[in-house]
Design a protein around this motif. Structure first.
Motif, mmCIF file in Angstrom:
data_model
loop_
_atom_site.group_PDB
_atom_site.id
_atom_site.type_symbol
_atom_site.label_atom_id
_atom_site.label_comp_id
_atom_site.label_asym_id
_atom_site.label_seq_id
_atom_site.Cartn_x
_atom_site.Cartn_y
_atom_site.Cartn_z
ATOM 1 N N LEU A 67 0.837 -1.197 0.000
ATOM 2 C CA LEU A 67 0.000 0.000 0.000
ATOM 3 C C LEU A 67 0.873 1.248 0.000
ATOM 4 O O LEU A 67 1.960 1.264 0.576
ATOM 5 C CB LEU A 67 -0.952 -0.003 1.202
ATOM 6 N N ARG A 68 0.382 2.256 -0.676
ATOM 7 C CA ARG A 68 1.113 3.522 -0.724
ATOM 8 C C ARG A 68 0.813 4.300 0.548
ATOM 9 O O ARG A 68 -0.344 4.462 0.939
ATOM 10 C CB ARG A 68 0.704 4.353 -1.945
ATOM 11 N N LEU A 69 1.862 4.776 1.199
ATOM 12 C CA LEU A 69 1.684 5.503 2.454
ATOM 13 C C LEU A 69 2.698 6.633 2.549
ATOM 14 O O LEU A 69 3.897 6.417 2.432
ATOM 15 C CB LEU A 69 1.868 4.545 3.645
ATOM 16 N N ASP A 70 2.197 7.831 2.753
ATOM 17 C CA ASP A 70 3.036 8.982 3.052
ATOM 18 C C ASP A 70 3.078 9.104 4.567
ATOM 19 O O ASP A 70 2.090 9.508 5.195
ATOM 20 C CB ASP A 70 2.460 10.249 2.425
ATOM 21 N N VAL A 71 4.199 8.740 5.164
ATOM 22 C CA VAL A 71 4.291 8.667 6.622
ATOM 23 C C VAL A 71 4.245 10.038 7.292
ATOM 24 O O VAL A 71 4.166 10.131 8.519
ATOM 25 C CB VAL A 71 5.564 7.915 7.071
ATOM 26 N N ARG A 72 4.269 11.091 6.503
ATOM 27 C CA ARG A 72 4.219 12.443 7.070
ATOM 28 C C ARG A 72 2.798 12.884 7.392
ATOM 29 O O ARG A 72 2.600 13.921 8.038
ATOM 30 C CB ARG A 72 4.859 13.439 6.095
ATOM 31 N N GLU A 73 1.807 12.099 6.946
ATOM 32 C CA GLU A 73 0.410 12.508 7.084
ATOM 33 C C GLU A 73 -0.377 11.532 7.951
ATOM 34 O O GLU A 73 -0.388 10.321 7.695
ATOM 35 C CB GLU A 73 -0.240 12.604 5.695
ATOM 36 N N LYS A 74 -1.057 12.055 8.963
ATOM 37 C CA LYS A 74 -1.845 11.210 9.851
ATOM 38 C C LYS A 74 -2.962 10.505 9.100
ATOM 39 O O LYS A 74 -3.276 9.336 9.393
ATOM 40 C CB LYS A 74 -2.427 12.044 10.991
ATOM 41 N N ALA A 75 -3.538 11.181 8.121
ATOM 42 C CA ALA A 75 -4.635 10.584 7.352
ATOM 43 C C ALA A 75 -4.194 9.310 6.652
ATOM 44 O O ALA A 75 -4.986 8.376 6.469
ATOM 45 C CB ALA A 75 -5.168 11.593 6.329
ATOM 46 N N GLY A 76 -2.910 9.255 6.264
ATOM 47 C CA GLY A 76 -2.407 8.057 5.612
ATOM 48 C C GLY A 76 -2.405 6.863 6.555
ATOM 49 O O GLY A 76 -2.769 5.748 6.162
ATOM 50 N N PHE A 77 -2.010 7.079 7.785
ATOM 51 C CA PHE A 77 -2.028 5.992 8.764
ATOM 52 C C PHE A 77 -3.459 5.576 9.103
ATOM 53 O O PHE A 77 -3.740 4.387 9.292
ATOM 54 C CB PHE A 77 -1.284 6.412 10.029
ATOM 55 N N GLU A 78 -4.345 6.546 9.189
ATOM 56 C CA GLU A 78 -5.744 6.231 9.472
ATOM 57 C C GLU A 78 -6.341 5.393 8.347
ATOM 58 O O GLU A 78 -7.081 4.426 8.601
ATOM 59 C CB GLU A 78 -6.528 7.527 9.665
ATOM 60 N N ALA A 79 -6.012 5.745 7.108
ATOM 61 C CA ALA A 79 -6.512 4.980 5.967
ATOM 62 C C ALA A 79 -5.923 3.568 5.958
ATOM 63 O O ALA A 79 -6.617 2.588 5.655
ATOM 64 C CB ALA A 79 -6.170 5.697 4.671
#
Length: 248
Positions: free
Chosen positions: A58-70
Motif C-alpha cells: 500500500l502507498r503511504l506517506d508517513v508524514r500525514e496522519k490521514a495516511g495511517f488512518e486509511a
C-alpha cells in the motif's frame, strides 16, 4: 520465544527496499500477514508479489496522519485489523551542521520523527482498544551519540524516536501494548555499499569494535522477536545492536 504468529497482521513502513523489506520478509516467513507500506507503491508491490499470499502493498506517506488512518481502516477491512506496527521509514541527508536550512530540517524530522508519533497515535489507540499490540520503532546509533555523519537533523530525529518509544510504552502498557526501539549501528546493506565509497566504508568498519558492519538480518530477526506474543514483558526499551560502538 516469539510464540505462534499465524494469522497476525503487521504493518511495516518503508518496506519497499533495504532494512524495511528484509523486516517484512522475515515477518512473513514467521507467519505474519504483512502490509508493506511505502511511498514507492510499485517497488512495494513487487516485494509483496514475491512474498505471495498474506502480503499486501500500500502507498503511504508517513508524514500525514490521514495516511495511517486509511491504512488502519484498510487492514481492519481486509484482515480484521493490525497486531504489529514497525516504524522503519527513514530519510537522511548528509549536510554540514551550519548549512542545514529550516526547510530541510523540517523535512527530515517529518519523515523520521513526526511519522513515528503519528503512527503510534493511530495504531496505539487501535491496539489499546483491542487489548493487545506490538510497536517496534527503528531508531539509530546517531540518535544516541549525537553523530552527524548522516546529518544533525537525522540524529536529532532518531533521538526523539527513542523518547517517543518510552512515552508511548508508558501510556499503552496497561492496555497490553508494548513499544520498543531497536537502535542499529552501520549495517551491511546493498544501499550502504552503493552510496559509500569502498575505502571510506573500510575505514568506518575499522572503527567498530567487532570490525564488521551489522547484520541486517539479525536486526530483522530482533523485530520478529519483539513483535511476537512472547515479548509481552519487554517494553520501553532500546535494543542496541551496534558492534560495540556504544555501550551502556
Amino acid at each position: 520465544m516469539a510464540g505462534d504468529n499465524t494469522g497476525k497482521v503487521a504493518l511495516v513502513t518503508g518496506a519497499a527496499r533495504g532494512l524495511g523489506e528484509l523486516v517484512a520478509r522475515r515477518l512473513h516467513a514467521a507467519g505474519f500477514r504483512v502490509a508493506l507500506a511505502d511511498l514507492d507503491l510499485e517497488a512495494a508491490t513487487a516485494v509483496a508479489y514475491s512474498l505471495g499470499e498474506g502480503a499486501l502493498a500500500l502507498r503511504l506517506d508517513v508524514r500525514e496522519k490521514a495516511g495511517f488512518e486509511a491504512a488502519a481502516a484498510l487492514l481492519q477491512e481486509r484482515w480484521g485489523g493490525a497486531d504489529v506496527l514497525v516504524n522503519n521509514a527513514g530519510q537522511s541527508k548528509v549536510a554540514a551542521l551550519m548549512d542545514i536550512s529550516p526547510e530541510e530540517f523540517d523535512a527530515v524530522v517529518a519523515v523520521n520523527l513526526r511519522s513515528v508519533f503519528l503512527a503510534c497515535q493511530v495504531f496505539g489507540q487501535a491496539f489499546a482498544a483491542r487489548g493487545h499490540g506490538r510497536i517496534v520503532n527503528i531508531a539509530s546509533l546517531a540518535g544516541q551519540t549525537g553523530g552527524t555523519a548522516t546529518g544533525a537533523h537525522y540524529a536529532a530525529a532518531k533521538g526523539g524516536v527513542l523518547t517517543l518509544t518510552k512515552v508511548f510504552a508508558r501510556e499503552l502498557a496497561a492496555q497490553g501494548v508494548t513499544v520498543n526501539a531497536i537502535s542499529p549501528g552501520p549495517l551491511d546493506l546493498p544501499i550502504v555499499h552503493e552510496s559509500v565509497p569502498a575505502d571510506k566504508l573500510a575505514a568506518i568498519t575499522q572503527t567498530i569494535p567487532v570490525r564488521t558492519l551489522g547484520d541486517a538480518g539479525f536486526i530483522a530477526d530482533a523485530v520478529v522477536l519483539l513483535a511476537g506474543s512472547g515479548a509481552g514483558s519487554a517494553t520501553g526499551a532500546c535494543w542496541d545492536i551496534n558492534g560495540g560502538l556504544f555501550m551502556r
